[in-house]
Design a protein around this motif. Structure first.
Motif, short mmCIF file in Angstrom:
data_model
loop_
_atom_site.label_atom_id
_atom_site.label_comp_id
_atom_site.label_asym_id
_atom_site.label_seq_id
_atom_site.Cartn_x
_atom_site.Cartn_y
_atom_site.Cartn_z
N ALA A 333 0.84 -1.30 0.01
CA ALA A 333 -0.29 -0.03 -0.58
C ALA A 333 0.50 1.28 0.15
N LEU A 334 0.47 2.32 -0.72
CA LEU A 334 1.09 3.84 -0.66
C LEU A 334 1.03 4.03 1.07
N LYS A 335 2.43 4.00 1.48
CA LYS A 335 1.30 4.82 2.61
C LYS A 335 1.91 6.00 3.23
N THR A 336 2.61 6.82 1.94
CA THR A 336 3.20 8.18 2.52
C THR A 336 2.35 8.78 1.13
N PRO A 337 1.37 10.02 1.78
CA PRO A 337 1.11 11.01 1.07
C PRO A 337 1.56 10.60 -0.27
N ILE A 338 2.48 11.50 -0.43
CA ILE A 338 3.63 11.14 -2.33
C ILE A 338 4.13 10.40 -2.15
N VAL A 520 6.24 39.02 -3.29
CA VAL A 520 4.86 38.64 -2.50
C VAL A 520 4.96 37.24 -3.12
N GLN A 521 4.74 37.06 -4.17
CA GLN A 521 4.99 35.75 -4.69
C GLN A 521 6.04 34.77 -4.68
N ILE A 522 7.07 35.41 -4.58
CA ILE A 522 8.20 34.60 -4.67
C ILE A 522 8.82 34.02 -2.91
N ALA A 523 7.81 34.84 -2.28
CA ALA A 523 8.18 34.76 -1.13
C ALA A 523 7.17 33.70 -0.64
N THR A 524 5.77 33.70 -1.39
CA THR A 524 4.91 32.22 -0.98
C THR A 524 5.16 31.25 -1.76
N LEU A 525 5.88 31.42 -2.65
CA LEU A 525 5.89 29.62 -3.43
C LEU A 525 7.20 28.93 -2.36
N SER A 526 8.31 30.52 -2.30
CA SER A 526 9.38 29.49 -1.22
C SER A 526 9.05 28.97 -0.43
N HIS A 527 7.73 29.43 0.61
CA HIS A 527 7.82 29.16 1.56
C HIS A 527 7.20 27.66 1.63
N ARG A 528 6.09 27.01 0.30
CA ARG A 528 5.05 26.30 -0.26
C ARG A 528 6.81 24.73 -0.52
N VAL A 529 7.78 25.52 -1.56
CA VAL A 529 8.45 25.21 -1.86
C VAL A 529 9.33 23.95 -0.59
N ARG A 530 9.63 25.39 0.66
CA ARG A 530 10.03 24.64 1.87
C ARG A 530 9.51 23.27 2.03
N GLU A 531 7.98 23.39 2.61
CA GLU A 531 7.63 21.95 2.83
C GLU A 531 7.78 20.82 1.75
N LEU A 532 7.73 21.49 0.68
CA LEU A 532 8.06 20.11 -0.31
C LEU A 532 9.18 19.40 0.01
N ALA A 533 10.06 20.59 0.20
CA ALA A 533 11.66 19.65 0.50
C ALA A 533 11.63 18.99 1.23
N ASN A 534 10.89 19.74 2.77
CA ASN A 534 10.84 19.11 4.19
C ASN A 534 10.38 17.88 3.58
N MET A 535 9.13 18.03 3.07
CA MET A 535 8.60 16.32 3.18
C MET A 535 9.55 15.20 1.83
N LEU A 536 10.22 15.50 0.96
CA LEU A 536 11.25 14.26 0.31
C LEU A 536 11.95 13.60 1.64
N LYS A 537 12.05 15.02 2.44
CA LYS A 537 13.36 13.83 3.84
C LYS A 537 12.90 13.83 4.97
N ASP A 538 11.20 13.14 4.62
CA ASP A 538 10.53 13.13 5.72
C ASP A 538 9.75 11.52 5.56
N GLY A 539 10.50 10.41 5.99
CA GLY A 539 10.27 8.89 5.22
C GLY A 539 8.42 8.96 5.46
N SER A 541 5.89 11.37 4.76
CA SER A 541 5.54 12.35 4.13
C SER A 541 5.47 12.10 2.97
N SER A 542 6.93 11.23 2.18
CA SER A 542 6.85 11.05 0.75
C SER A 542 8.19 9.21 0.84
N ARG A 543 7.99 9.14 -0.20
CA ARG A 543 8.84 8.03 -0.16
C ARG A 543 8.86 7.80 -1.37
N VAL A 544 10.17 7.11 -2.07
CA VAL A 544 10.64 7.56 -3.68
C VAL A 544 10.54 6.01 -3.69
#
Length: 642
Positions: A333-338, A520-539, A541-544
């Protein structure tokens, strides 16, 4: 001028092997005509095929007698940096005079890894070897097809980029015309670059150059070959396929059921090629039943494919054989959101991604699943047998299972359209006393947004994943083959770096409303991308999930992939090995037995190397997996190495 021979095709069709065999054959046939074999794939395999060590420089390989072959695996970053260092002063001066940004703001951006570096480096490498004039023929082993199409678009893109630089460089001239004064002469390096683009375009279109389409009898590979040929013909600078190689053909079956079915597919595929590539020579390459490794084997294979010589059993079998025990298990089963699936081209990554998605719907019926392909040459529509576009649509007769194939160019154009509207508004209200100056800025920014830059695939993919990950659903990302998949996984970190530099650059211009909006757009994007970057390293939240075939070349590429994932701080706990032949399927067929021996040796190595991982084995199917019924049948069986 050197003749160019590009070998193109879907990932996994054997491009590297066929291109290498061709290069060895040509170098051996006419030793006085030097041949260069050049790889533009970020996930190089030339060293694996020749079984030699290759660095980032050109290497001369002796082939016996007076025949020699030069081989080069292009290091994209080194090649691009070399180019940038040569022109850095001129580029910075031009951008400083033609835009709002200062030298101190521009230089840090040039020092980062820029999008599209692989395609740009490939163009530069081809030009460099053309300029040397040492080679009668340059054979190019390309990346899987989606990114090769980007490479073919590079001369056109680069020409438009030079138009933009010309425009930016004319700023002083425009101001001088309005306010008086004199301007310096135009930038000579732009003329130099135009000559470079012209040389590559001329070499591409000369009569001696070839574009060789490599395909296999598999339906997905054949369909993608046709789509690719159409895409090349409809490009602004059209290119024609000159030859087709039907690789891994089976023309004798003995008494083997697998080979009998392969023979029927080969016959149908040959008819398909003749029907869809009328008048184009077709060369048939027999399935060896194992890898063609080393220069001597490649020469034999090249003579067979390009001179019509009868194929002898040239693929050796592994010296050491080891028993590998398998036990039946359930699809996980896929146990992570991504979940991200990746692997060498042609290993069945898209098929297994679709199977995982169908299995997940069975496992958790209440939660929707979206499968999104970020490969520029996607195959989800082939697997689900339904037309799939940029926006998610339901597939497999399940409203809660949706699929999308990312159209990066369309995403970029939509975003650029919004940005152009904002720029027009901003410059209409900010022009008091500086009308000429700011109108010029608008022209430069608009020209920039009219281009679809190389590297847009990975950036657009991150934007789309951010959108889809925000919804309450399980997301499965079917990535491009290894080289560009790693580029995608590195992209969040790069976007964060670019964001910091851009925000710093915009700070001095904060009095302009556009600069404030963009910040403002870059700052918003940066915040969201940081969340994604953290998810990538968190088993959690995300798995490859790497996918591979039990063969030497995919095995070596997967080893390098796992090392690169470790470097990114991304751990993997499982591995899928696709299309494994079982003993009872092989019987007494020499070809299938040879293939199985290579598979068993590879599985044995995997077991020793990855004792802590779940290594799943998917049994080889006689037919390609396409359609809901076939996917449901596929998830009815899975094995695991004990």
């Amino acid at each position: 001028m050197s003749a160019l021979s590009f070998f193109v095709g879907k990932g996994g069709v054997g491009k590297t092997t066929v291109a290498s065999a061709y290069a060895v054959y040509r170098a051996n046939s006419k030793p006085r005509r030097p041949v260069l074999l050049l790889s533009t794939d970020p996930a190089h395999s030339l060293a694996d095929v020749f079984q030699v060590r290759l660095g980032s420089k050109l290497r001369l390989l002796p082939l016996g007698g007076s025949a020699k072959l030069t081989v080069w695996q292009v290091n994209a970053e080194l090649q691009f940096r070399k180019f940038l260092d040569r022109y850095r002063v001129a580029i910075v001066s031009l951008l400083e005079s033609g835009t709002l940004f200062s030298r101190e703001e521009i230089e840090p951006l040039l020092d980062t890894t820029l999008p599209g570096m692989a395609e740009m480096a490939a163009l530069l490498a081809i030009h460099e070897t053309l300029e040397r004039g040492r080679y009668a023929e340059i054979v190019v082993d390309t990346a899987p097809i989606g990114h090769t199409l980007r490479l073919f678009e590079m001369p056109e893109y680069f020409a438009r980029f030079l138009d933009l630089l010309d425009l930016a460089g004319s700023r002083d001239q425009v101001l001088a015309e309005h306010f008086g004064g004199s301007v310096a002469a135009s930038n000579p390096f732009i003329a130099e670059w135009r000559a470079m683009v012209g040389a590559v375009q001329a070499a591409l279109h000369q009569r001696e150059s070839r574009i060789v389409m490599v395909t296999t009898p598999e339906e997905f590979a054949l369909q993608e070959s046709v789509r690719t040929a159409k895409a090349m013909l409809s490009a602004p600078d059209p290119l024609h396929v000159t030859d087709v190689i039907l690789n891994r053909a089976v023309r004798s079956d003995g008494h083997c059921l697998i080979c009998k079915q392969s023979k029927a597919r080969t016959k149908a595929a040959a008819q398909f090629v003749q029907r869809n590539f009328r008048g184009i020579p077709m060369h048939v390459a027999e399935d060896l039943g194992g890898p063609a490794l080393g220069a001597r084997t490649l020469l034999e294979f090249g003579r067979h494919v390009f001179a019509g010589k009868k194929l002898r059993p040239i693929a050796r079998t592994p010296a050491k054989k080891d028993d590998v025990k398998l036990q039946p298990t359930q699809w996980p089963a896929l146990k992570t959101p991504i979940t991200w699936t990746t692997g060498k081209g042609g290993v069945g990554k898209t098929t297994l991604s679709a199977a995982l998605a169908v299995n997940q719907r069975k496992h958790a019926p209440a939660r929707p699943v979206v499968i999104c392909s970020t490969d520029p040459a996607p195959s989800l529509d082939d697997v689900f047998q339904k037309r799939i576009g940029n926006r998610p649509v339901s597939v497999a007769g399940d409203a809660k299972l949706r699929a999308a194939e990312l159209d990066a160019a369309a995403e970029f154009r939509a975003w650029a359209g919004e940005m152009k509207a904002k720029i027009n508004d901003a410059f209409s209200s900010d022009v008091r006393g500086l009308h000429v100056d700011l109108s010029f800025e608008r022209r430069v920014l608009t020209a920039l947004l009219d281009m679809v830059p190389p590297g847009v695939d990975e950036i657009a993919a991150i934007f789309r994943i951010l959108d889809l990950a925000g919804e309450k659903q399980t997301l499965l990302v079917d990535m491009a083959p290894t080289g560009h998949a790693l580029e995608l996984l590195r992209m969040p970190g790069r976007i964060l770096l670019w964001s910091r530099l851009l925000l710093k650059s915009l700070a001095p211009h904060r009095r302009m409303s556009l600069a404030r909006d963009v910040a403002v757009q870059i700052a918003t994007l940066s915040h969201r991308v940081r969340e994604l970057a953290n998810m990538l390293k968190d088993g959690r939240s995300s798995r490859v999930v790497p996918v591979m075939l039990a063969e030497p070349l995919p095995d070596r590429e997967t080893t390098r992939l796992l090392g690169a994932l470790d470097d990114l701080g991304i751990s993997t706990s499982e591995l899928f090995v696709n299309r494994v032949l079982f003993a009872e399927d092989v019987n007494h067929c020499h070809r299938c037995q040879a293939a199985r021996e290579w598979q068993m040796e590879t599985l044995s190595k995997l077991r020793r190397r990855h004792r802590g991982k779940n290594i799943y084995v998917v049994r080889n199917r006689a037919r390609e997996i396409a359609g809901t019924a076939a996917l449901k049948s596929l998830i009815g069986e899975l094995w695991q190495i004990v």
